[in-house]
Every structure is written in C-alpha cells, then in structure tokens.
Design an enzyme around this catalytic site. Structure first.
Site, PDB file in Angstrom:
ATOM      1  N   GLY A  52     -21.221   3.034  29.009  1.00 18.03           N
ATOM      2  CA  GLY A  52     -21.961   2.610  30.197  1.00 18.03           C
ATOM      3  C   GLY A  52     -22.758   1.350  29.912  1.00 18.03           C
ATOM      4  N   GLY A  53     -24.035   1.528  29.587  1.00 19.54           N
ATOM      5  CA  GLY A  53     -24.962   0.400  29.417  1.00 19.54           C
ATOM      6  C   GLY A  53     -24.434  -0.718  28.528  1.00 19.54           C
ATOM      7  N   ASN A 103     -17.774   1.458  31.796  1.00 25.11           N
ATOM      8  CA  ASN A 103     -18.170   1.938  33.125  1.00 25.11           C
ATOM      9  C   ASN A 103     -19.378   1.124  33.569  1.00 25.11           C
ATOM     10  OD1 ASN A 103     -18.944   3.323  35.390  1.00 25.11           O
ATOM     11  ND2 ASN A 103     -19.640   5.170  34.299  1.00 25.11           N
ATOM     12  N   TRP A 104     -19.123   0.189  34.492  1.00 26.91           N
ATOM     13  CA  TRP A 104     -20.221  -0.703  34.913  1.00 26.91           C
ATOM     14  C   TRP A 104     -21.188  -0.004  35.860  1.00 26.91           C
ATOM     15  CZ3 TRP A 104     -17.610  -6.128  36.207  1.00 26.91           C
ATOM     16  CH2 TRP A 104     -16.990  -6.610  35.041  1.00 26.91           C
ATOM     17  N   LYS A 105     -20.822   1.182  36.319  1.00 28.02           N
ATOM     18  CA  LYS A 105     -21.650   1.917  37.299  1.00 28.02           C
ATOM     19  C   LYS A 105     -21.964   1.000  38.490  1.00 28.02           C
ATOM     20  CE  LYS A 105     -23.434   4.695  33.573  1.00 28.02           C
ATOM     21  NZ  LYS A 105     -24.302   5.801  33.244  1.00 28.02           N
ATOM     22  N   SER A 130     -24.420   6.849  25.403  1.00 24.28           N
ATOM     23  CA  SER A 130     -25.204   5.910  24.608  1.00 24.28           C
ATOM     24  C   SER A 130     -24.443   5.361  23.397  1.00 24.28           C
ATOM     25  CB  SER A 130     -26.527   6.558  24.178  1.00 24.28           C
ATOM     26  OG  SER A 130     -27.285   6.908  25.327  1.00 24.28           O
ATOM     27  N   GLU A 132     -18.637  13.724  27.607  1.00 26.14           N
ATOM     28  CA  GLU A 132     -19.895  13.015  27.816  1.00 26.14           C
ATOM     29  C   GLU A 132     -21.026  14.023  27.971  1.00 26.14           C
ATOM     30  OE1 GLU A 132     -19.359   8.825  29.330  1.00 26.14           O
ATOM     31  OE2 GLU A 132     -19.309  10.077  31.110  1.00 26.14           O
ATOM     32  N   GLY A 156     -27.004   7.379  29.104  1.00 23.40           N
ATOM     33  CA  GLY A 156     -28.065   6.474  29.536  1.00 23.40           C
ATOM     34  C   GLY A 156     -29.430   6.816  28.964  1.00 23.40           C
ATOM     35  N   GLU A 174     -22.554  11.763  36.793  1.00 26.74           N
ATOM     36  CA  GLU A 174     -23.382  11.261  37.908  1.00 26.74           C
ATOM     37  C   GLU A 174     -22.782  11.647  39.257  1.00 26.74           C
ATOM     38  OE1 GLU A 174     -23.683   7.221  36.469  1.00 26.74           O
ATOM     39  OE2 GLU A 174     -24.936   7.960  34.837  1.00 26.74           O
ATOM     40  N   HIS A 200     -17.258  12.146  36.688  1.00 30.15           N
ATOM     41  CA  HIS A 200     -18.392  11.643  35.894  1.00 30.15           C
ATOM     42  C   HIS A 200     -19.619  12.490  36.211  1.00 30.15           C
ATOM     43  CE1 HIS A 200     -21.591   9.029  34.461  1.00 30.15           C
ATOM     44  NE2 HIS A 200     -20.685   8.424  33.717  1.00 30.15           N
TER      45      HIS A 200
HETATM   46  C1  PEP Z   1     -21.402   6.582  31.117  1.00 31.95           C
HETATM   47  O1  PEP Z   1     -21.895   6.153  32.147  1.00 31.95           O
HETATM   48  O2  PEP Z   1     -20.305   7.136  31.170  1.00 31.95           O
HETATM   49  C2  PEP Z   1     -22.129   6.407  29.868  1.00 31.95           C
HETATM   50  C3  PEP Z   1     -21.657   6.953  28.786  1.00 31.95           C
HETATM   51  O3  PEP Z   1     -23.282   5.657  29.923  1.00 31.95           O
HETATM   52  P1  PEP Z   1     -24.151   5.148  28.638  1.00 31.95           P
HETATM   53  O4  PEP Z   1     -23.167   4.544  27.665  1.00 31.95           O
HETATM   54  O5  PEP Z   1     -25.065   4.143  29.228  1.00 31.95           O
HETATM   55  O6  PEP Z   1     -24.816   6.334  28.080  1.00 31.95           O
END
Ligand code: PEP
Length: 249
Positions: free
Chosen positions: A230-231, A9-11, A209, A165, A171, A95, A93
């Site tokens: 994500g990251g 997930n590049w956000k 994470s 999640e 994040g 967010e 998600h």
């Molecule tokens: C996400 O955005 O779905 C996520 C899990 O982010 P991160 O891996 O950065 O925690």
C-alpha cells in the site's frame, strides 16, 4: 517455481500529474524476473495503462462488481475493467470488508465475475488483532479461504493469487515478522491443498506495511511469493526497491 509478484495498491490516492511523476520514477527501476502490477483508482486506469504498459508493469483494479452490467449505480463491472486494459483485480481487501461490509459470499461472487471476464483475481484474507490475540488467526483465515473454495471449486482456485494481509499490519507500520507471515502462508497453502487445490502453483503474497527495509527478509521465506504494497507503492523509489528485493530473492 513460482515467480515473485509485487502489487502496488494505490488505494484512493493519485491524480493525473502525480501518476505521471510516480510512473516516471519507475522508469528503468523495475527489474527483470519479477511480475509487477499497480492498482490505481478507477478514473486513472486508462491513463496508467498507457503510462505503465511500456515499463512492463501490469494493471489491476482495486475492486469490481459481482454483476456484469446493468442498474448498479456507482459500480464497475469486470468486462469494463478488461476493456480499459486491466489484467488483475483485488478482491476482498480488508478495507472493503470492514468499511463496506463485504462478506465471504460476496467476495466469492466477485472472484467468479473476475474469472468469467478473464481477470486474474487477488483474493485478500487476514485476521484482525483481536482474532490474532485470541489465538484464532489461522482459523479465521482458513475459514475465509474455505468459503471461497466451496463456492468456486478447487480448479478455479488454482487460477487465483492469495494475499495474506493481517488487518493489524495494514497501514500501521507494524509488519508481521517473516516467521509469522511464513507460518500463515504455510497454513494457507495447506488449507488449499486440503481442499483439493493445486496449491503448489498458487502465489501467496504478504501484505501489511511492507517497505524497502523489510521486504528482503519477507521474500527470503519459501512460501512468501511476493507482496501487496500500500503506502510504499506511492513512492517510486520505495516501490522499485521492493521489486528489486523480490527479483533478488
Ligand atoms: C494494503 O493496502 O493492501 C496494504 C498492505 O497497505 P500498507 O502496505 O500501507 O500496509
């Protein structure tokens, strides 16, 4: 057996040059035996489709409208996502739930729109830290699932991927332990089975994470069928290491 799935997930990150560099870095680094998907922002879907297609990496969107067309300024419909080559879409998600006030009813309507258009939805669920500390994590996640099942029905649910999640792990650099994640994944599978869903075929991803360092331990758990990343998905080497860990598990 459920094939492992790793979704990046590049956000709201990326740019044409940066996307080329990221996908270039994945060349020759995506192993066989694992499904891999990346979800760039809307403007880059077509670009990334062209770049990633030859790597065997699937394309997903980060959200969609519950409507199929019309006067919905700023929204993007499921048939449009299909039109530019998307096969997958994230729905619900945290967010979107937190920053855009999306609730379970809207999430279910979006999943329905995705399925109607032939997209594979990835339903995100998870509890906040306050809910976990209050001993309500399982109750919150089960209720998020139940609400979607009651609107979609058990048969449609079997076509979904679920991503667990925990909001406190997204994040933050703070990951659920493999044991915590596995317990919740079992709870999710049992909730689905209890609602009449063919839960054995549903892939349940962990997200929060995930890194190259912790992925293997998570994937070693029998009910963790992959990851939503994500990251770490923004750095080719890290993302490919997570894919390699999934393929090896
Ligand atoms: C996400 O955005 O779905 C996520 C899990 O982010 P991160 O891996 O950065 O925690």
């Amino acid at each position: 057996m459920r094939k492992k799935l790793v979704v990046g997930n590049w956000k709201m990150n990326g740019g044409q040059a940066r996307n080329v560099a990221l996908i270039d870095g994945l060349k020759g680094a995506i192993p066989e035996g694992v499904d891999v998907v990346v979800c760039p922002p809307y403007p880059y879907l077509a670009q990334v489709k062209a770049l990633a297609g030859e790597l065997g990496v699937g394309l997903g969107a980060q959200d969609l409208s519950e409507h199929s067309a019309g006067a919905f300024t700023g929204d993007v419909a499921a048939p449009m996502l299909r039109d530019v080559g998307c096969e997958w879409v994230l729905v619900g998600h945290s967010e979107r739930r937190t920053l855009h006030g999306e609730g379970d009813q809207l999430v279910a309507a979006k999943i329905s729109a995705a399925l109607d258009a032939g997209l594979a939805p990835i339903l995100c669920v998870g509890e906040t830290l306050e809910e976990r500390d209050g001993g309500r994590a399982e109750e919150v996640v089960s209720s998020q699932l139940a609400s979607v099942v009651s609107q979609l029905g058990a048969v449609a649910m079997a076509g979904l991927v679920v991503a667990y999640e925990p909001v406190w792990a997204i994040g933050t650099g703070r990951t659920a332990t493999p044991e915590q994640a596995e317990l919740m994944h079992v709870c999710i599978r049992e909730s689905l089975a209890g609602a009449g869903v063919a839960a054995g075929v549903v892939r349940i991803l962990y997200g929060g994470s995930v890194t190259a360092a912790n992925a293997a331990a998570l994937f070693a758990k029998p009910n963790i069928d992959g990851a939503l990343v994500g990251g770490a998905s923004l750095v080719a080497e890290n993302f490919s290491s997570i894919c390699v860990a999934a393929a090896a598990s």
